[in-house]
Design a protein around this motif. Structure first.
Motif, short mmCIF file in Angstrom:
data_model
loop_
_atom_site.label_atom_id
_atom_site.label_comp_id
_atom_site.label_asym_id
_atom_site.label_seq_id
_atom_site.Cartn_x
_atom_site.Cartn_y
_atom_site.Cartn_z
N PHE A 102 0.82 -1.22 0.00
CA PHE A 102 0.00 0.00 0.00
C PHE A 102 0.85 1.27 0.00
O PHE A 102 0.35 2.35 -0.34
CB PHE A 102 -0.95 0.00 1.20
N GLU A 103 2.13 1.16 0.34
CA GLU A 103 3.03 2.30 0.33
C GLU A 103 3.89 2.37 -0.94
O GLU A 103 4.73 3.26 -1.07
CB GLU A 103 3.94 2.26 1.55
N GLY A 104 3.67 1.42 -1.86
CA GLY A 104 4.42 1.42 -3.10
C GLY A 104 5.70 0.62 -3.07
O GLY A 104 6.50 0.69 -4.01
N LYS A 105 5.94 -0.17 -2.02
CA LYS A 105 7.13 -1.01 -1.94
C LYS A 105 6.89 -2.31 -2.70
O LYS A 105 5.87 -2.97 -2.51
CB LYS A 105 7.47 -1.32 -0.49
N LYS A 106 7.85 -2.69 -3.54
CA LYS A 106 7.72 -3.94 -4.29
C LYS A 106 7.93 -5.14 -3.38
O LYS A 106 8.94 -5.24 -2.70
CB LYS A 106 8.71 -3.98 -5.45
N LEU A 107 6.97 -6.05 -3.42
CA LEU A 107 7.04 -7.27 -2.61
C LEU A 107 7.37 -8.50 -3.44
O LEU A 107 8.10 -9.38 -2.97
CB LEU A 107 5.70 -7.50 -1.90
N ILE A 108 6.83 -8.57 -4.65
CA ILE A 108 6.89 -9.81 -5.43
C ILE A 108 7.15 -9.50 -6.89
O ILE A 108 6.57 -8.55 -7.44
CB ILE A 108 5.56 -10.60 -5.31
#
Length: 323
Positions: A146-152
Motif C-alpha cells: 500500500f506504500e508502493g514497496k515492491k514485494l513480489i
C-alpha cells in the motif's frame, strides 16, 4: 500437455475431436492481449494500463458455443447480474494477506487510505507463441504494498488449448520474493473465477433461475463444498441451450494440496492453497514464509466443456494434469 488434450478430447467427446489452432491478437495499446480459438474469441489477458482493476485478469471467458461463462459486471454489465464484489473480474490470481497487504479485495472502489490494499502491475510480455494445437503466453507482473514497496516479482505462463467442444487454460505461476514475505493464512484466495449469473446456485433472492451445481472429488454437492479440501471441483449448468462444465484442478506440487475451496453459491469459484484457519475453525494453519530472493510456485488448470462431464472423466482429467 498435448498428449493429455488428445486423450481427454477422445474420452469426453469423440475420437474425431481435433485440436484447434490458438492465436493471439496483441492490443497492448488497449491494455489487453486477446486469445482466439480459430476465429472465435475465447478470452483476453487484460492488464489495464491505468491499473483501475488493480491486477491483470483473463476477461471475458467464453464457452465453446459462444456463451459468457464469466460475469460481465463491472466492466461490461449484463441485465440482471449481481453488482457485488467489484474485485471479482473474470479469472484472477492473488491473495488476501501478503505482509499485511490485501491484494484480493482491492478494486477501483476502495479507499486506499483506510486499509492496506496491495496492487499488481503488469510489467511485460516475455513470450507469445501460437500453434495449431495450443498457444503460450508468458507475462510478468510486480506486486506492490500500500506504500508502493515492491514485494513480489511474478512470472505466469498461460497455455491455452481447445477442441470444438472443449477449452483448457493452464496457468503456472512463479512468485519471487523481492523482500522477506509472509503469505498469511487468509480465506481470500487464490485462483478464482466469477461466474455468469446462469451458473450460480439457486437463490430465491434473485429474479432469474440459475442452473449451477458444484460437486467436489468426495461427491459433496452444492454450497456445502465451501471450505472443504478437494483436488478438483466440477460446476455443471446451462446457458441458453449449451450444457456446460466449468472445472478447476489443483496440483499436487502446490502448497497445502489439496486446497480448500472458497466456492460460493452467488458465483465466486476459487481454490485457496493459503487458507485453512477459517475453513477448519483454527484446527489448521497454512502460512507460507518466503525469504528475500526465494521462490514459490503454483499450478492450476481450468476446463470449460460443452457437456456435463462425468465423475470418471473428471478423475481421468485430474490424473493427466498431475503427471
Amino acid at each position: 500437455m498435448i498428449r493429455y488434450l488428445s486423450l481427454f478430447a477422445c474420452l469426453a467427446f469423440s475420437s474425431a475431436a481435433q485440436n484447434l489452432p490458438i492465436r493471439f491478437q496483441d492490443k497492448a495499446a488497449d491494455g489487453k492481449i486477446e486469445v482466439y480459438v480459430g476465429s472465435e474469441l475465447f478470452t483476453a489477458y487484460l492488464f489495464d494500463s491505468d491499473h483501475s482493476i488493480k491486477k491483470p485478469v483473463l476477461y471475458p471467458v467464453i464457452s465453446p458455443e459462444g456463451n459468457f461463462v464469466s460475469r460481465g459486471w463491472p466492466l461490461d454489465p449484463r441485465e440482471g447480474e449481481r453488482t457485488d464484489h467489484p474485485h471479482h473480474i473474470g479469472i484472477w490470481f492473488n491473495h488476501g494477506d501478503v505482509n499485511g497487504n490485501d491484494f484480493w479485495n482491492n478494486s477501483y472502489e476502495r479507499d486506499l487510505t483506510k486499509r492496506h490494499y496491495g496492487i499488481i502491475h503488469h510489467t511485460g510480455v516475455k513470450k507469445i507463441k501460437e500453434s495449431k494445437k495450443s498457444g503460450e503466453l508468458i507475462t510478468t507482473t510486480e506486486w506492490f504494498d500500500f506504500e508502493g514497496k515492491k514485494l513480489i516479482e511474478e512470472e505466469s505462463k498461460y497455455t491455452f488449448s481447445a477442441t470444438e467442444n472443449l477449452r483448457i487454460i493452464d496457468r503456472e505461476i512463479t512468485l519471487k520474493a523481492a523482500t522477506d514475505l509472509l503469505f498469511a493464512d487468509n480465506k481470500e484466495g487464490m485462483i478464482a473465477l466469477r461466474l455468469a449469473k446462469e451458473l450460480e446456485h439457486a437463490d430465491p433472492k434473485v429474479n432469474y433461475t440459475p442452473s449451477g451445481e458444484y460437486t467436489n472429488d468426495l461427491g459433496i454437492k452444492g454450497t456445502e463444498v465451501w471450505g472443504k479440501r478437494s483436488e478438483w471441483m466440477r460446476l455443471t449448468g446451462q446457458i441458453n441451450d449449451e450444457n456446460l462444465t466449468v472445472a478447476i484442478f489443483d496440483h499436487p506440487d502446490n502448497h497445502n494440496f489439496p486446497g480448500h475451496w472458497h466456492a460460493r453459491g452467488y458465483g465466486l469459484y476459487a481454490v485457496n492453497n493459503i487458507g485453512s484457519d477459517v475453513f477448519t475453525k483454527g484446527v489448521e494453519v497454512s502460512d507460507i514464509s518466503v525469504p528475500e530472493g526465494g521462490k514459490i510456485k503454483f499450478k492450476y488448470r481450468i476446463i470449460i466443456a460443452s457437456k456435463h462431464l462425468t465423475e470418471d472423466e473428471m478423475v481421468e482429467a485430474a490424473l493427466q494434469f498431475q503427471k
